[in-house]
Design an enzyme around this catalytic site. Sequence first.
Site, short mmCIF file in Angstrom:
data_model
loop_
_atom_site.label_atom_id
_atom_site.label_comp_id
_atom_site.label_asym_id
_atom_site.label_seq_id
_atom_site.Cartn_x
_atom_site.Cartn_y
_atom_site.Cartn_z
N LYS A 107 42.99 43.92 37.77
CA LYS A 107 42.88 42.56 38.31
C LYS A 107 41.68 42.49 39.24
O LYS A 107 41.29 43.50 39.83
CB LYS A 107 44.14 42.21 39.11
CG LYS A 107 44.36 40.73 39.29
CD LYS A 107 45.03 40.15 38.06
CE LYS A 107 45.28 38.67 38.17
NZ LYS A 107 46.20 38.22 37.12
N SER A 362 44.47 36.78 24.92
CA SER A 362 43.22 37.46 25.26
C SER A 362 43.00 38.64 24.31
O SER A 362 41.88 38.91 23.87
CB SER A 362 43.26 38.01 26.70
OG SER A 362 42.99 36.98 27.62
N1 GLU Z 1 45.27 35.98 34.30
C1 GLU Z 1 46.23 36.00 33.26
C2 GLU Z 1 47.47 36.75 33.67
O1 GLU Z 1 47.77 36.94 34.84
C3 GLU Z 1 45.63 36.48 31.94
C4 GLU Z 1 45.05 37.86 31.98
C5 GLU Z 1 44.21 38.19 30.75
O2 GLU Z 1 44.15 37.42 29.83
O3 GLU Z 1 43.63 39.28 30.78
O4 GLU Z 1 48.26 37.14 32.86
#
Ligand code: GLU
Length: 428
Positions: A107, A362
Amino acid sequence: MAAAVYNPFENAQEQFDKVAALLELDSGIRELLRQPMQEIHFTIPVKMDDGSTKVFKAYRIRHNDARGPAKGGIRFHPHETADTVRALSMWMTWKCAVVDIPLGGGKGGVVCDPHNLSETEQERLCRGYVRQLFAQLGPNRDVAAPDVMTNAQHMLWMLDEYETITGGRYPGMITGKPVGMGGSLGRTEATGYGVIYVLKNLLSEMNMPVESTTASIQGFGNVAEHAASLYSQLGGTVIAVSCWNQADAKAYTFRKKTGCDIEQLAGIKDAFGSIDKDKALALGYEVFPGEEWLKQDVDIIIPAALENQITPMACPVISPSVKIICEAANGPTTPDCDELIRKQGIVLLPDFLCNAGGVTCSYFEQVQCGMNYFWDKEEVFEKLENSMTKAFSAVYELSVEKNIGMRDAAYIIAINRVADAVKLRGWA
Ligand code: GLU
């Protein structure tokens, strides 16, 4: 009683420790998995439009990449902290594992409020983030995506900076890109739709037809809007939506007892999810203080904003009518609430299962970029619903078999998968 101060990383560790003990996980693996493997803390100098330079604090944290490249979004938020990013990176590991995609958890975050940045300043911030970090990123190493207050345009600036520096084309380096520029159709809707695919499965297990249910939602960003939209399309009634109002620096709950028109509300919100209060009043919405969303007499509450929203102080105000909490946000419920919620007879759909639709799409985006061949929207949604349903069924069945909550069941499945990868690699 003073309100407890919740630290999301401590919450994430508490949830992990509970299940690690239950699984009698080897102490080495336990130590490895209860903290991130790598953290990068850095600063980004940005030339502002007025000629001054502002320095932003930023993070990229990789929790674990035993199952594949680290994967997870980048948040822009004025209250971002290292501990928030640590927790979110850990939850990403479990999220990818529970839906069984070959990715790890990571993250990123930047301490900033994009409301106060012009478009060119945001572009310079995105490019600056990648300039500092490019050697650590890449399709086979660490793959970012949108999160709170970041979007497809931010991702494309980041990709462009990466490709400019490295001198190639690496569309799988980042996901959540604009459609036509390596983005997947359906990625914008995917997190919110995934929430509702999981909810739909639970409602069918509970013999509750969607059309007879009502919901109250916290948040009106990308996840909340698309969750609300699909839920309404399936016949559910959204009674209330609560969201932050940038102009007043306060949250409000917008209610229409006959059901909110989600498209109409989306038409009067800004790019970051703030609904215009005056326009909502003119459209016949009742407007209450922000926390009222939790008190509505509905069947389902959907926290789809930030972490630590449902605390032991908040639990008693949840209406007795509520049967399901559907955690669309990451970490919206503090660990000391899980038992209280269970005692209130509420079924909880845990965050890293419930909101895994975004990262699943994704993954589809990376697959499509790899083939340089893109699926149509129906195919994306069909594959997404299959993945979410499969993950839900495994979690639900284990929770019934062991008579445990779905959060613990999801953790058991995810931790076992990651621990197996760690062992197979010979790390422990
Ligand atoms: N930010 C999104 C989550 O917390 C997607 C993360 C991603 O697609 O890598 O799941």
